[in-house]
Write a protein that holds these residues in place. Structure first.
Motif, PDB file in Angstrom:
ATOM      1  N   ASP A 189      59.217  52.730 -10.091  1.00  6.71           N
ATOM      2  CA  ASP A 189      59.903  52.833  -8.800  1.00  6.71           C
ATOM      3  C   ASP A 189      58.969  52.549  -7.634  1.00  6.71           C
ATOM      4  OD1 ASP A 189      62.296  53.471 -10.056  1.00  6.71           O
ATOM      5  OD2 ASP A 189      61.959  55.633  -9.890  1.00  6.71           O
ATOM      6  N   LEU A 190      57.782  53.145  -7.687  1.00  2.00           N
ATOM      7  CA  LEU A 190      56.820  52.924  -6.607  1.00  2.00           C
ATOM      8  C   LEU A 190      56.352  51.478  -6.579  1.00  2.00           C
ATOM      9  CD1 LEU A 190      55.173  53.997  -4.263  1.00  2.00           C
ATOM     10  CD2 LEU A 190      53.454  54.774  -5.924  1.00  2.00           C
ATOM     11  N   ALA A 191      56.142  50.893  -7.742  1.00  2.00           N
ATOM     12  CA  ALA A 191      55.731  49.487  -7.803  1.00  2.00           C
ATOM     13  C   ALA A 191      56.799  48.592  -7.178  1.00  2.00           C
ATOM     14  CB  ALA A 191      55.457  49.070  -9.244  1.00  2.00           C
ATOM     15  N   GLU A 192      58.052  48.880  -7.460  1.00  2.53           N
ATOM     16  CA  GLU A 192      59.155  48.101  -6.883  1.00  2.53           C
ATOM     17  C   GLU A 192      59.190  48.260  -5.362  1.00  2.53           C
ATOM     18  OE1 GLU A 192      62.001  45.451  -6.538  1.00  2.53           O
ATOM     19  OE2 GLU A 192      61.248  45.970  -8.514  1.00  2.53           O
ATOM     20  N   GLU A 193      59.059  49.487  -4.915  1.00  2.00           N
ATOM     21  CA  GLU A 193      59.062  49.756  -3.466  1.00  2.00           C
ATOM     22  C   GLU A 193      57.902  49.044  -2.764  1.00  2.00           C
ATOM     23  OE1 GLU A 193      58.236  53.602  -0.645  1.00  2.00           O
ATOM     24  OE2 GLU A 193      59.335  53.937  -2.510  1.00  2.00           O
ATOM     25  N   LEU A 194      56.724  49.125  -3.358  1.00  2.00           N
ATOM     26  CA  LEU A 194      55.555  48.487  -2.753  1.00  2.00           C
ATOM     27  C   LEU A 194      55.605  46.971  -2.856  1.00  2.00           C
ATOM     28  CD1 LEU A 194      52.724  50.961  -3.797  1.00  2.00           C
ATOM     29  CD2 LEU A 194      53.756  50.682  -1.529  1.00  2.00           C
ATOM     30  N   THR A 195      56.282  46.455  -3.867  1.00  2.00           N
ATOM     31  CA  THR A 195      56.483  45.001  -3.957  1.00  2.00           C
ATOM     32  C   THR A 195      57.298  44.527  -2.764  1.00  2.00           C
ATOM     33  OG1 THR A 195      56.342  45.005  -6.367  1.00  2.00           O
ATOM     34  CG2 THR A 195      57.444  43.125  -5.354  1.00  2.00           C
ATOM     35  N   GLN A 196      58.351  45.263  -2.458  1.00  2.00           N
ATOM     36  CA  GLN A 196      59.177  44.911  -1.296  1.00  2.00           C
ATOM     37  C   GLN A 196      58.358  44.995  -0.010  1.00  2.00           C
ATOM     38  OE1 GLN A 196      62.127  43.558  -1.831  1.00  2.00           O
ATOM     39  NE2 GLN A 196      61.737  43.945  -3.991  1.00  2.00           N
ATOM     40  N   GLU A 197      57.567  46.045   0.112  1.00  2.00           N
ATOM     41  CA  GLU A 197      56.709  46.202   1.290  1.00  2.00           C
ATOM     42  C   GLU A 197      55.695  45.062   1.381  1.00  2.00           C
ATOM     43  OE1 GLU A 197      54.950  47.679   4.743  1.00  2.00           O
ATOM     44  OE2 GLU A 197      56.888  48.131   3.828  1.00  2.00           O
ATOM     45  N   THR A 198      55.163  44.663   0.249  1.00  2.00           N
ATOM     46  CA  THR A 198      54.196  43.565   0.216  1.00  2.00           C
ATOM     47  C   THR A 198      54.804  42.279   0.769  1.00  2.00           C
ATOM     48  OG1 THR A 198      53.018  44.505  -1.667  1.00  2.00           O
ATOM     49  CG2 THR A 198      52.788  42.126  -1.312  1.00  2.00           C
ATOM     50  N   PHE A 199      56.004  41.955   0.314  1.00  2.00           N
ATOM     51  CA  PHE A 199      56.631  40.716   0.784  1.00  2.00           C
ATOM     52  C   PHE A 199      57.084  40.827   2.239  1.00  2.00           C
ATOM     53  CE2 PHE A 199      56.392  39.703  -3.641  1.00  2.00           C
ATOM     54  CZ  PHE A 199      56.114  38.350  -3.611  1.00  2.00           C
ATOM     55  N   TYR A 200      57.446  42.023   2.661  1.00  2.00           N
ATOM     56  CA  TYR A 200      57.759  42.229   4.079  1.00  2.00           C
ATOM     57  C   TYR A 200      56.508  41.962   4.915  1.00  2.00           C
ATOM     58  CZ  TYR A 200      58.664  44.667   8.446  1.00  2.00           C
ATOM     59  OH  TYR A 200      58.788  44.985   9.773  1.00  2.00           O
ATOM     60  N   GLN A 201      55.381  42.541   4.489  1.00  2.00           N
ATOM     61  CA  GLN A 201      54.122  42.324   5.212  1.00  2.00           C
ATOM     62  C   GLN A 201      53.701  40.855   5.150  1.00  2.00           C
ATOM     63  OE1 GLN A 201      52.550  44.436   7.174  1.00  2.00           O
ATOM     64  NE2 GLN A 201      54.038  46.044   6.699  1.00  2.00           N
ATOM     65  N   ALA A 202      53.963  40.194   4.047  1.00  2.00           N
ATOM     66  CA  ALA A 202      53.617  38.776   3.916  1.00  2.00           C
ATOM     67  C   ALA A 202      54.418  37.930   4.901  1.00  2.00           C
ATOM     68  CB  ALA A 202      53.860  38.303   2.485  1.00  2.00           C
ATOM     69  N   VAL A 203      55.697  38.250   5.053  1.00  2.00           N
ATOM     70  CA  VAL A 203      56.531  37.508   6.006  1.00  2.00           C
ATOM     71  C   VAL A 203      56.011  37.706   7.422  1.00  2.00           C
ATOM     72  CG1 VAL A 203      58.827  37.432   7.062  1.00  2.00           C
ATOM     73  CG2 VAL A 203      58.608  37.484   4.578  1.00  2.00           C
ATOM     74  N   ILE A 204      55.654  38.935   7.747  1.00  2.00           N
ATOM     75  CA  ILE A 204      55.139  39.235   9.087  1.00  2.00           C
ATOM     76  C   ILE A 204      53.819  38.512   9.357  1.00  2.00           C
ATOM     77  CG2 ILE A 204      54.155  41.078  10.505  1.00  2.00           C
ATOM     78  CD1 ILE A 204      56.193  42.965   9.289  1.00  2.00           C
ATOM     79  N   SER A 205      52.992  38.399   8.333  1.00  2.00           N
ATOM     80  CA  SER A 205      51.656  37.834   8.547  1.00  2.00           C
ATOM     81  C   SER A 205      51.477  36.454   7.930  1.00  2.00           C
ATOM     82  CB  SER A 205      50.604  38.799   8.007  1.00  2.00           C
ATOM     83  OG  SER A 205      50.798  39.018   6.630  1.00  2.00           O
TER      84      SER A 205
END
Length: 169
Positions: free
Chosen positions: A27-43
């Motif tokens: 669950d945490l890996a899935e959540e952080l994967t989403q956060e990772t791609f969100y941060q990637a889009v921003i940066s």
């Protein structure tokens, strides 16, 4: 630069496996994967092409995980259930129950000792053994050299072998 949805399709599973290795929680890996791609889009404007996209994404994922740890003030520990769910066969059909219990117990001890290693030893050991990442990729993730990753993995392996009383891992 590839379309962002194509990048997600191409690298989401790799990033999730990387995070699963770090977090020991689906669950945490899935959540952080989403956060990772969100941060990637921003940066995305900061991606300069000097490293592979997968390495860049894993660096973002690593930082997302560290941010999570700072906020949560705890670590998730890997359980024997997690290992069996993810393909580590601790009980083969050939084993007698006593032998299987000894294997399970030994595996639990080894995994607890891995989690007791200081960083970056535990993380590098897991990246190398669980995800089978090359020393070059591990070095890139930590923004260090390939040789640094190789030496750090060797030291982690020696520390772990010493802790669990094995001659060599």
């Amino acid at each position: 630069m590839e379309d962002l949805s194509e990048i997600y399709k191409s690298y989401a599973n790799e990033v999730k496996r990387f995070l699963l290795c770090l977090t020991s929680s689906e669950d945490l890996a899935e959540e952080l994967t989403q956060e990772t791609f969100y941060q990637a889009v921003i940066s995305i404007h900061r991606y300069n092409g000097e490293c592979k996209i997968s390495v860049w994404l894993c660096q973002i994922a690593k930082h997302s995980y560290y941010d999570y740890l700072k906020k949560a003030k705890h670590r998730n520990h890997t359980s024997i259930d997690y290992l069996t769910q993810n393909g580590v066969d601790i009980r083969s059909n050939e084993d007698l129950p006593d032998i299987a219990m000894m294997k399970e117990s030994r595996l639990r001890v080894i995994h607890q000792e891995i989690r007791q290693l200081k960083e970056p030893y535990a993380e590098i050991f897991l990246l190398r053994t669980t995800l089978d990442l090359s020393y070059k990729v591990i070095g890139d993730i930590f923004e260090k050299s390939e040789n640094w990753a190789r030496v750090t993995y060797y030291r982690a392996k020696c520390k772990l072998a010493e802790r669990v009383g094995l001659d060599e891992l």
